[in-house]
Design an enzyme around this catalytic site. Structure first.
Site: not given
Length: 106
Positions: A4-5
């Site tokens: 993800g991030e």
């Protein structure tokens, strides 16, 4: 990139204190940066979780889990901050003033 991030920064031969100073400098640099776009300035912030082998992590999985928990703590504390599992104040150098100060891992 972990997912993800989320990104992982490995800092060999670095103490928790030194890693916190690196994380705070990185957080501050991102906070102060801006990108000019066609519709105005774009600004961003980051939250960081710091863990080290000093924190009694004996495996890579435990180390990543400790960093992930510290990151979660930073996000729930309001974001744009650095957290460790302990959360005590750490002495750091402010990159804007080059002065040593205490900051809390909000």
């Amino acid at each position: 990139r972990l997912g993800g991030e989320e990104f992982v920064l490995m800092l060999p031969s670095t103490t928790t204190h030194e890693a916190m100073e690196v994380a705070e400098r990185l957080r501050r640099a991102v906070e102060l940066a801006s990108i000019e776009t066609g519709v105005g300035q774009l600004r961003a912030t980051i939250s960081l979780g710091v863990a080290s082998l000093e924190d009694a992590a004996s495996t890579l999985q435990e180390l990543l889990a400790a960093a992930d928990k510290a990151l979660y703590d930073a996000k729930t504390a309001g974001r744009n901050c650095v957290r460790t599992l302990g959360g005590a104040p750490i002495s750091a150098v402010d990159p804007a003033t080059n002065e040593r100060s205490l900051y809390r891992h909000r």
